[in-house]
Design an enzyme around this catalytic site. Structure first.
Site, short mmCIF file in Angstrom:
data_model
loop_
_atom_site.label_atom_id
_atom_site.label_comp_id
_atom_site.label_asym_id
_atom_site.label_seq_id
_atom_site.Cartn_x
_atom_site.Cartn_y
_atom_site.Cartn_z
N ARG A 67 0.82 -1.22 0.00
CA ARG A 67 0.00 0.00 0.00
C ARG A 67 0.85 1.26 0.00
O ARG A 67 0.51 2.26 -0.60
CB ARG A 67 -0.86 0.01 1.27
CG ARG A 67 -2.24 -0.49 1.00
CD ARG A 67 -3.08 -0.60 2.25
NE ARG A 67 -3.84 -1.83 2.14
CZ ARG A 67 -3.58 -2.93 2.79
NH1 ARG A 67 -2.58 -2.98 3.64
NH2 ARG A 67 -4.31 -4.01 2.62
N LYS A 115 2.39 -18.76 7.29
CA LYS A 115 1.47 -19.10 8.36
C LYS A 115 0.94 -17.82 9.01
O LYS A 115 1.58 -16.78 8.81
CB LYS A 115 2.16 -20.01 9.38
CG LYS A 115 3.30 -19.30 10.13
CD LYS A 115 3.82 -20.12 11.24
CE LYS A 115 3.08 -19.90 12.53
NZ LYS A 115 3.51 -18.69 13.26
N HIS A 119 8.72 -21.78 8.24
CA HIS A 119 10.15 -21.44 8.18
C HIS A 119 11.01 -22.40 9.01
O HIS A 119 12.21 -22.44 8.83
CB HIS A 119 10.39 -19.97 8.55
CG HIS A 119 10.36 -19.70 10.02
ND1 HIS A 119 9.22 -19.46 10.72
CD2 HIS A 119 11.36 -19.63 10.93
CE1 HIS A 119 9.52 -19.24 11.99
NE2 HIS A 119 10.82 -19.35 12.14
N GLU A 139 11.32 -19.53 23.91
CA GLU A 139 11.78 -18.20 23.49
C GLU A 139 11.93 -17.32 24.71
O GLU A 139 11.13 -17.42 25.66
CB GLU A 139 10.76 -17.57 22.54
CG GLU A 139 10.60 -18.35 21.25
CD GLU A 139 9.66 -17.65 20.29
OE1 GLU A 139 10.15 -16.83 19.50
OE2 GLU A 139 8.46 -17.90 20.36
N HIS A 183 5.23 -25.34 13.49
CA HIS A 183 6.64 -25.59 13.78
C HIS A 183 6.88 -26.87 14.60
O HIS A 183 7.69 -27.71 14.25
CB HIS A 183 7.25 -24.41 14.54
CG HIS A 183 7.05 -23.09 13.86
ND1 HIS A 183 7.01 -22.95 12.50
CD2 HIS A 183 6.89 -21.84 14.36
CE1 HIS A 183 6.84 -21.68 12.18
NE2 HIS A 183 6.75 -20.98 13.30
N LYS A 218 6.76 -18.16 25.44
CA LYS A 218 7.44 -16.86 25.33
C LYS A 218 7.94 -16.46 26.71
O LYS A 218 7.42 -16.93 27.73
CB LYS A 218 6.45 -15.78 24.87
CG LYS A 218 5.79 -16.05 23.54
CD LYS A 218 6.57 -15.45 22.41
CE LYS A 218 5.86 -15.61 21.09
NZ LYS A 218 6.78 -15.67 19.96
C1 BG6 Z 1 6.83 -17.55 14.24
C2 BG6 Z 1 5.88 -17.18 15.37
O1 BG6 Z 1 6.18 -18.37 13.32
O2 BG6 Z 1 7.95 -18.23 14.77
C3 BG6 Z 1 6.62 -16.32 16.39
O3 BG6 Z 1 4.78 -16.46 14.85
C4 BG6 Z 1 7.87 -17.01 16.85
O4 BG6 Z 1 5.77 -16.04 17.48
C5 BG6 Z 1 8.72 -17.47 15.68
O5 BG6 Z 1 8.60 -16.08 17.64
C6 BG6 Z 1 9.86 -18.35 16.16
O6 BG6 Z 1 10.75 -18.57 15.11
P1 BG6 Z 1 12.28 -18.79 15.38
O7 BG6 Z 1 12.84 -19.11 14.04
O8 BG6 Z 1 12.80 -17.52 15.97
O9 BG6 Z 1 12.36 -19.93 16.34
#
Ligand code: BG6
Length: 508
Positions: free
Chosen positions: A50, A157, A187, A225, A249, A349
């Protein structure tokens, strides 16, 4: 990947080109592909968003982002090559005119860069916009494959927010696209160690004979995390840890650990085996929803010595929120290989540290031989796959502590990726983007596996929806997680491997 050949001609079209994902991950990954010689000469990027800016401003903002975020020294020749191929189109994604203008731009790019009408559409946009972009692309005829020209879409996602919405999105995609044109990205599958799980298991004669219920006591999969939710409050409060991390994941990692060897390295062969694992997972009975599922939310605390507010006090979070920032599950896979072997999954988290790892714990040897010695417990043999931050594999076993008595100490053999291989900087998106360009969907989720994953967690979502008033366990930010998760795993006499090893035990 270094020995691979460059992908064929194509244009990468990024929807959401002015956003964070493009700056932080996609463009650095494209740049790395260029440096590795994996981009074709006939290549271009078309950013769509945008925000009103020129192509020059677009290039500039990406360049600045790279300098600020990557910590790498940029190779000016490689960047210039790429910058010359970057175009930008400002437009509203709900406006059909945007797609008309995009079609025209792509035609010009094809003539200038000989990209052959091959387009990879990357949805780096909020999931709420997926539907309209697919519909608009379809209406503008941009995803119709013609002659030798391919058209593919990459979808980030979250793919749906529950089973029904994931199904709906799949159906919508199929109105305009064939399944072979859809690349649902996760990812985690771009991470080297995650991909290495298949190599570890299937390229070595050592592990596979032991990889079953006869020798394995249980498996722990942790994605911890230390960061809180930062500025993502609006997204996260509506999503929670379960949806955000588990059906994607954590399940990807789990299926790689649990699946049977595929018959070949072909996309569907691997995805079939992953799908079978998901289909074999016991569904959660009402009783198990209470005994085998834990959710919790972080309270105020300290991470790395710095104060962290309670989740409910974070920006854009409802002060009365009952969204979970931590979840732990016990899953059972009902097949011949895994019957009776629990898989414990946890993610959260604002935990004590950032650590993603898989622990495969083998059954203990009998104590018989050591009955009359000072040894009162046997070592847990753990095979650990460390996904991040230090990628590698380690194996823990018992060794005799020197001295006249028979005493056993835990020792560890460690392989660290960084010590063995000259790994270049990566974002984790390089392999995935390259695979999209060459049309290899092995590392992408198929419609049925996405739906199977949602099917497993749907009863949990339903239960929680009905119980929003139940007290939600809290854990202090910076801790190892809620006591309830220890109680859950402890019910079967097991313990989580601590995120931060106790100082007194040297190797852990
Ligand atoms: C993302 C989540 O898909 O993956 C995030 O939405 C998360 O909340 C992240 O922090 C974690 O990815 P990585 O590669 O940092 O472990």
């Amino acid at each position: 990947m270094q020995d691979s050949t460059p992908a064929g001609p194509c244009v990468l079209v990024i929807f959401g080109a002015s956003g964070d994902l493009t700056k932080r991950l996609l463009m650095p990954a494209i740049y790395h592909l260029k440096r590795s010689g994996l981009l074709p000469e006939s290549f271009a990027v078309a950013g769509v968003a945008r925000r009103d800016m020129t192509a020059a401003q677009f290039r500039d903002s990406l360049r600045k982002g790279f300098d600020q975020l990557s910590g790498e020294k940029l190779d000016p020749a490689a960047w210039d090559w790429l910058a010359q191929r970057m175009q930008y189109l400002a437009g509203n994604l709900d406006d059909p005119a945007t797609y008309q203008r995009l079609g025209k731009l792509l035609g010009e790019i094809d003539s200038k860069y000989r990209t052959g009408g091959n387009y990879l559409f990357y949805f780096a946009i909020p999931s709420s916009e997926f539907d309209q972009v697919v519909q608009q692309l379809g209406a503008a005829g941009l995803v119709r494959q013609q002659q030798a020209a391919w058209r593919r879409v990459v979808i980030e996602k979250p793919f749906g927010s529950d089973l029904a919405s994931a199904k709906e999105l799949n159906h919508l995609l199929w109105e305009f696209l064939d399944e072979s044109q859809i690349f649902r990205i996760d990812h985690y599958l771009g991470k080297e160690t995650v991909q290495n799980i298949m190599v570890l298991r299937f390229a070595n004669g050592l592990f596979e004979p032991l990889w079953n219920r006869h020798y394995i006591d249980h498996v722990q999969i942790t994605v911890a995390e230390s960061i809180g939710i930062g500025t993502r409050g609006t997204f996260y409060d509506a999503t929670g840890a379960l949806r955000d991390m588990v059906p994607n994941h954590l399940f990807q990692v789990m299926t790689l650990i649990a699946m049977e060897p595929p018959s070949c390295f072909e996309a569907n062969a691997t995805r079939n085996e992953k799908g079978k694992v998901l289909d074999a997972i016991h569904s959660f009975s009402r009783e198990r929803l209470h005994s085998d599922v834990v959710r919790a939310q972080y309270a105020a605390g300290r991470v790395d010595g710095k104060p962290v507010p309670a989740y409910r006090d974070e920006q854009n979070v409802n002060p009365g929120s009952s969204t979970e920032t931590y979840v732990a599950l016990r899953l059972m896979i009902d097949n011949w290989r895994w019957a009776g072997v629990p898989f414990y999954l946890r993610t959260g988290k604002a935990l004590a540290t950032r650590k993603s790892q898989v622990i495969v714990r083998f059954k203990q040897a009998p104590l018989t031989l050591f009955r009359d010695t000072p040894v009162d417990r046997m070592t847990n043999n753990d095979l650990t796959v460390m996904i991040q931050p230090d990628e590698g594999v380690s194996l823990r076993f018992g060794a005799k502590i020197p001295g006249p008595d028979v005493r056993i100490g835990d020792v560890e053999m460690r392989f660290k990726y960084s010590e063995y291989f000259q790994a270049q900087a990566t974002t984790g998106y390089e392999t995935l983007l390259y695979d999209c360009m060459i049309g290899d969907a092995s590392l992408f989720q198929r419609a049925d596996t996405i739906e199977s994953a949602w099917r497993i967690i749907q009863p949990i979502l339903d239960e929680w929806k009905g119980n929003r008033s139940d007290p939600l366990p809290l854990y202090p930010a910076g801790s190892e997680g809620p006591d309830e998760a220890d109680i859950m795993i402890g019910r079967n006499g097991r313990r989580w491997r601590p995120l931060i090893p106790p100082q007194t035990h040297a190797p852990a």
